[in-house]
Design a protein around this motif. Sequence first.
Motif, PDB file in Angstrom:
ATOM      1  N   ALA A  82       1.452 -21.580 -24.456  1.00 44.04           N
ATOM      2  CA  ALA A  82       2.646 -20.343 -24.171  1.00 44.04           C
ATOM      3  C   ALA A  82       2.823 -20.280 -22.776  1.00 44.04           C
ATOM      4  O   ALA A  82       3.863 -19.773 -21.951  1.00 44.04           O
ATOM      5  CB  ALA A  82       2.008 -18.865 -24.514  1.00 44.04           C
ATOM      6  N   ALA A  83       2.044 -20.560 -21.784  1.00 40.50           N
ATOM      7  CA  ALA A  83       1.998 -20.855 -20.386  1.00 40.50           C
ATOM      8  C   ALA A  83       3.231 -21.611 -20.071  1.00 40.50           C
ATOM      9  O   ALA A  83       3.925 -21.429 -19.012  1.00 40.50           O
ATOM     10  CB  ALA A  83       0.629 -21.215 -19.577  1.00 40.50           C
ATOM     11  N   VAL A  84       3.336 -22.744 -20.796  1.00 44.35           N
ATOM     12  CA  VAL A  84       4.362 -23.834 -20.486  1.00 44.35           C
ATOM     13  C   VAL A  84       5.851 -23.337 -21.103  1.00 44.35           C
ATOM     14  O   VAL A  84       7.048 -23.325 -20.446  1.00 44.35           O
ATOM     15  CB  VAL A  84       4.041 -25.052 -21.175  1.00 44.35           C
ATOM     16  N   ILE A  85       5.633 -22.947 -22.307  1.00 39.27           N
ATOM     17  CA  ILE A  85       6.958 -22.742 -23.172  1.00 39.27           C
ATOM     18  C   ILE A  85       7.536 -21.172 -23.391  1.00 39.27           C
ATOM     19  O   ILE A  85       8.423 -20.995 -23.633  1.00 39.27           O
ATOM     20  CB  ILE A  85       7.296 -23.576 -24.429  1.00 39.27           C
ATOM     21  N   GLY A  86       6.349 -20.295 -23.339  1.00 37.07           N
ATOM     22  CA  GLY A  86       6.724 -18.968 -23.412  1.00 37.07           C
ATOM     23  C   GLY A  86       5.880 -18.579 -24.768  1.00 37.07           C
ATOM     24  O   GLY A  86       5.548 -19.534 -25.574  1.00 37.07           O
ATOM     25  N   ASN A  87       5.711 -17.375 -24.926  1.00 36.86           N
ATOM     26  CA  ASN A  87       4.894 -16.603 -26.053  1.00 36.86           C
ATOM     27  C   ASN A  87       5.624 -16.366 -27.488  1.00 36.86           C
ATOM     28  O   ASN A  87       5.200 -15.939 -28.450  1.00 36.86           O
ATOM     29  CB  ASN A  87       4.066 -15.762 -25.705  1.00 36.86           C
ATOM     30  N   GLY A 107       9.300 -33.003 -12.683  1.00 37.66           N
ATOM     31  CA  GLY A 107       8.906 -34.622 -12.488  1.00 37.66           C
ATOM     32  C   GLY A 107       7.758 -35.169 -12.816  1.00 37.66           C
ATOM     33  O   GLY A 107       6.938 -36.042 -11.863  1.00 37.66           O
ATOM     34  N   LEU A 108       7.208 -34.766 -13.932  1.00 39.22           N
ATOM     35  CA  LEU A 108       5.791 -35.316 -14.467  1.00 39.22           C
ATOM     36  C   LEU A 108       5.947 -36.541 -15.341  1.00 39.22           C
ATOM     37  O   LEU A 108       4.791 -37.329 -15.326  1.00 39.22           O
ATOM     38  CB  LEU A 108       5.165 -34.193 -15.373  1.00 39.22           C
ATOM     39  N   GLN A 109       7.043 -37.496 -15.477  1.00 36.17           N
ATOM     40  CA  GLN A 109       6.849 -38.444 -16.249  1.00 36.17           C
ATOM     41  C   GLN A 109       6.749 -39.556 -15.142  1.00 36.17           C
ATOM     42  O   GLN A 109       6.970 -39.791 -14.014  1.00 36.17           O
ATOM     43  CB  GLN A 109       8.473 -38.828 -16.752  1.00 36.17           C
ATOM     44  N   ASP A 120       0.097 -31.808 -15.123  1.00 33.81           N
ATOM     45  CA  ASP A 120      -0.393 -30.929 -14.058  1.00 33.81           C
ATOM     46  C   ASP A 120      -1.404 -30.063 -14.798  1.00 33.81           C
ATOM     47  O   ASP A 120      -1.968 -30.209 -15.692  1.00 33.81           O
ATOM     48  CB  ASP A 120       0.971 -30.304 -13.486  1.00 33.81           C
ATOM     49  N   ASP A 121      -1.708 -29.013 -14.181  1.00 30.14           N
ATOM     50  CA  ASP A 121      -2.811 -27.959 -14.393  1.00 30.14           C
ATOM     51  C   ASP A 121      -2.310 -27.389 -15.846  1.00 30.14           C
ATOM     52  O   ASP A 121      -3.218 -27.330 -16.644  1.00 30.14           O
ATOM     53  CB  ASP A 121      -2.964 -26.912 -13.232  1.00 30.14           C
ATOM     54  N   GLY A 128      -5.874 -32.165 -22.578  1.00 33.43           N
ATOM     55  CA  GLY A 128      -7.049 -32.233 -22.656  1.00 33.43           C
ATOM     56  C   GLY A 128      -7.411 -33.674 -21.765  1.00 33.43           C
ATOM     57  O   GLY A 128      -8.596 -33.971 -21.808  1.00 33.43           O
ATOM     58  N   LYS A 129      -6.462 -34.454 -21.209  1.00 31.92           N
ATOM     59  CA  LYS A 129      -6.609 -35.201 -20.110  1.00 31.92           C
ATOM     60  C   LYS A 129      -5.573 -35.458 -19.329  1.00 31.92           C
ATOM     61  O   LYS A 129      -4.685 -34.507 -19.386  1.00 31.92           O
ATOM     62  CB  LYS A 129      -6.643 -36.641 -20.969  1.00 31.92           C
ATOM     63  N   ALA A 130      -5.715 -36.374 -18.348  1.00 35.82           N
ATOM     64  CA  ALA A 130      -4.967 -36.197 -16.919  1.00 35.82           C
ATOM     65  C   ALA A 130      -3.486 -36.924 -17.362  1.00 35.82           C
ATOM     66  O   ALA A 130      -2.522 -36.615 -16.644  1.00 35.82           O
ATOM     67  CB  ALA A 130      -5.460 -37.097 -15.948  1.00 35.82           C
TER      68      ALA A 130
END
Length: 146
Positions: A82-87, A107-109, A120-121, A128-130
Amino acid sequence: MATAKKAAKKAAKKPAAKKAPAKKVAAKKPVAKKVVAKKAPAKKAAAKKAPAKKAAVKKAPAKKRTPNPAFMKPLTPSAALAAVIGNTPMPRTEVTKKIWVYIKKHGLQDHANKRNINADDKLRAIFGKAQASMFELGGLMNKHLS
């Protein structure tokens, strides 16, 4: 007489024709006859008539494809998702689209290998991984939907 002289001159100019050496004819061996199956000519006639039948038959317009109801069922995201896409509850297809919007916006690709996504955080809580592959994205996302 004039013609006889001309013929004699022509004969004198041309060398005598050589005779070709006599060729030896080899004795022929009896050859076994091959049996060839005859094809039915009816197949050719049927093939020619088939396009005429296709032209006469009119096809109905194709029906619009309906999506699978399981994909369209609204699901509630976890707190991390929900922090990324909304709840608000939304279908899996929309959740995937929203995650990709977030990835492109920030720009996370990975620049070296575009199939990988650098987390990212917020995404690290989901993945569950980087780093995760784009093919893993659906499975990792489904763990956070209920």
